[in-house]
Design a protein around this motif. Structure first.
Motif, PDB file in Angstrom:
ATOM      1  N   ASP A  56       0.818  -1.057   0.087  1.00 19.66           N
ATOM      2  CA  ASP A  56       0.037   0.071   0.071  1.00 19.66           C
ATOM      3  C   ASP A  56       1.048   1.175  -0.046  1.00 19.66           C
ATOM      4  OD1 ASP A  56       1.056  -0.151   2.464  1.00 19.66           O
ATOM      5  OD2 ASP A  56      -0.849  -0.272   3.721  1.00 19.66           O
ATOM      6  N   GLY A  57       0.120   2.218  -0.046  1.00 21.19           N
ATOM      7  CA  GLY A  57       1.153   3.741  -0.016  1.00 21.19           C
ATOM      8  C   GLY A  57       1.692   3.882  -1.534  1.00 21.19           C
ATOM      9  N   PRO A  58       2.578   4.844  -1.576  1.00 17.02           N
ATOM     10  CA  PRO A  58       3.032   5.375  -3.013  1.00 17.02           C
ATOM     11  C   PRO A  58       3.937   4.024  -3.537  1.00 17.02           C
ATOM     12  CG  PRO A  58       3.407   6.966  -1.401  1.00 17.02           C
ATOM     13  CD  PRO A  58       2.908   5.998  -0.603  1.00 17.02           C
ATOM     14  N   VAL A  71       4.179   5.620 -14.162  1.00 12.92           N
ATOM     15  CA  VAL A  71       3.522   5.205 -12.706  1.00 12.92           C
ATOM     16  C   VAL A  71       3.646   6.499 -11.931  1.00 12.92           C
ATOM     17  CG1 VAL A  71       3.285   3.720 -10.939  1.00 12.92           C
ATOM     18  CG2 VAL A  71       4.499   2.891 -13.093  1.00 12.92           C
ATOM     19  N   PRO A  72       2.666   7.652 -12.307  1.00 14.01           N
ATOM     20  CA  PRO A  72       2.722   8.786 -11.248  1.00 14.01           C
ATOM     21  C   PRO A  72       2.723   8.439  -9.888  1.00 14.01           C
ATOM     22  CG  PRO A  72       1.054   9.125 -13.046  1.00 14.01           C
ATOM     23  CD  PRO A  72       1.667   7.516 -13.066  1.00 14.01           C
ATOM     24  N   GLY A  73       3.387   9.416  -9.082  1.00 16.18           N
ATOM     25  CA  GLY A  73       3.582   8.989  -7.732  1.00 16.18           C
ATOM     26  C   GLY A  73       4.636   7.981  -7.325  1.00 16.18           C
ATOM     27  N   ALA A  74       5.313   7.402  -8.131  1.00 13.46           N
ATOM     28  CA  ALA A  74       6.359   6.314  -7.709  1.00 13.46           C
ATOM     29  C   ALA A  74       7.682   7.008  -7.253  1.00 13.46           C
ATOM     30  CB  ALA A  74       6.805   5.716  -9.069  1.00 13.46           C
ATOM     31  N   ARG A  75       8.165   6.099  -6.050  1.00  4.16           N
ATOM     32  CA  ARG A  75       9.297   6.678  -5.292  1.00  4.16           C
ATOM     33  C   ARG A  75      10.302   5.713  -5.715  1.00  4.16           C
ATOM     34  NH1 ARG A  75       8.859  11.727  -4.108  1.00  4.16           N
ATOM     35  NH2 ARG A  75      10.185  11.340  -2.481  1.00  4.16           N
ATOM     36  N   ILE A  89      13.250  10.764  -6.042  1.00  5.64           N
ATOM     37  CA  ILE A  89      14.577  10.141  -5.703  1.00  5.64           C
ATOM     38  C   ILE A  89      14.889  10.642  -4.438  1.00  5.64           C
ATOM     39  CG2 ILE A  89      16.815   9.232  -6.318  1.00  5.64           C
ATOM     40  CD1 ILE A  89      15.939   9.915  -9.418  1.00  5.64           C
ATOM     41  N   GLU A  90      15.016   9.532  -3.340  1.00 10.45           N
ATOM     42  CA  GLU A  90      15.556  10.025  -1.958  1.00 10.45           C
ATOM     43  C   GLU A  90      16.813   9.265  -2.073  1.00 10.45           C
ATOM     44  OE1 GLU A  90      12.701   9.614   1.209  1.00 10.45           O
ATOM     45  OE2 GLU A  90      11.067   9.320  -0.165  1.00 10.45           O
TER      46      GLU A  90
END
Length: 354
Positions: A170-172, A204-208, A234-235
């Protein structure tokens, strides 16, 4: 008399948790010996503090090579055989006939592929048996150097025998890479993943993308991420302490580390233990660990589009990611938990020390 009845000396560089894959292998090896009721003495070169494994406390040279060599010579008098966690520390094995007992050594990959000095090769060739973490590591070594004739592949495992709950998905939509960044060589696939990320976020909009791990190339990694048109997603987390890793695994939907030179890839089986699908590469031992099309995908890094396509496939479809993650967790349960490693290592020692 079997190997279980002999007195062992295990020499390691480091036993401290959080200090990399070789230290994990050393701890699992020691734990196997102790659980098989072996009389074992433990020595480390670099630890600053002693560590206890299975009730046995280690001795440490605290970085002194001279003290470590002296310890290995004393062990030659007191013990029947020795086992070293890598060729570097195996160089301290005593050569005097009265002290030169039988010994074994682990090899893991890049430490014997990239540069094998004369003293390291002598320590390796002098071993009575060599334990190898994967068939890929052994095959690559035998391509670069005269083949090892006393080598035995013992595939690795996690230190745990139980799994956490499978990822929730779940989540991004989030891809996670945990690997060291080297200044001169992003061999873990960081560069390729970052280069593919703009295409992923477009689909995939919102992908991290989470990049965790230390190394001397961390500043260069941050620069590479900042140059991406998808930099906002990107983190670059840098080194993440062991205690904080469970929360990081819980954020992920897919583990991606398409490496060029992985000797085994303990992080792949850790991802499987958490129930995540894995994206590895076809270029190294990842293809032995990750079952392509079942527990994830192994991509050809000479075809950048395939990496983006596989990421998009898994991040856009939580059901597919969950299904592959469940298959990976079952593969881990069958082949890559500690009890499986213990059985493999004990069986190899039975064959070697008959």
């Amino acid at each position: 008399m079997t190997w279980r009845n002999l007195r062992w000396h295990v020499g390691a560089a480091v036993l401290e948790p959080g200090r990399g894959g070789i230290s994990r292998v050393a701890r699992m090896t020691i734990r196997t010996l102790i659980e098989e009721s072996v009389d074992v003495r433990l020595s480390t070169l670099l630890d600053q503090d002693a560590h206890e494994i299975g009730g046995q406390r280690s001795w440490t040279a605290k970085g002194s090579r001279l003290a470590y060599a002296a310890r290995c010579h004393r062990a030659g008098l007191a013990c029947d055989l020795a086992l070293y966690d890598a060729v570097g520390v195996a160089r301290a094995h005593p050569r005097l006939p009265v002290l030169n007992k039988s010994y074994g050594v682990w090899i893991h990959g890049v430490e014997v592929w990239d540069s094998l000095s004369a003293d390291r090769e002598r320590a390796l060739r002098g071993a009575d048996f060599v334990l190898v973490n994967s068939q890929f590591t052994l095959d690559r070594f035998n391509m670069l150097y005269p083949p090892l004739k006393n080598a035995h592949v013992v595939c690795l495992a996690t230190e745990e025998d139980t799994a956490p709950p499978q990822a929730r998905f779940d989540g991004p939509p989030t891809a996670l890479l945990i690997g060291r960044s080297d200044k001169h060589n992003f061999r873990k696939g960081h560069k390729e993943v970052i280069e593919s990320w703009a295409a992923v976020t477009a689909a995939v909009p919102g992908a991290r993308l989470l990049l965790a791990g230390g190394g001397d190339g961390l500043d260069l990694l941050r620069e590479t991420a900042a140059a991406s048109s998808a930099r906002g997603s990107i983190e670059v987390l840098g080194f993440v302490p062991e205690d904080d890793l469970p929360a990081l695994w819980a954020r992920a939907h897919v583990f991606v580390q398409p490496s060029w030179k992985e000797g085994f890839g303990l992080v792949y089986i850790e991802a499987m233990r958490h129930g995540l699908p894995v994206i590895a590469s076809i270029h190294d031992a990842g293809r032995e660990v990750n079952d392509d099309g079942v527990t994830g995908y192994n991509v050809d890094l000479s075809c950048p589009k395939s990496l983006a396509d596989r990421l998009i496939c898994l991040l856009r479809s939580p059901d597919a990611a969950q299904s592959m993650g469940a298959a990976g967790q079952e593969r881990w349960r069958q082949q890559f938990r500690f009890s499986a490693f213990k059985k493999r290592l004990a069986g190899t020692l039975d064959a070697v020390m008959h």
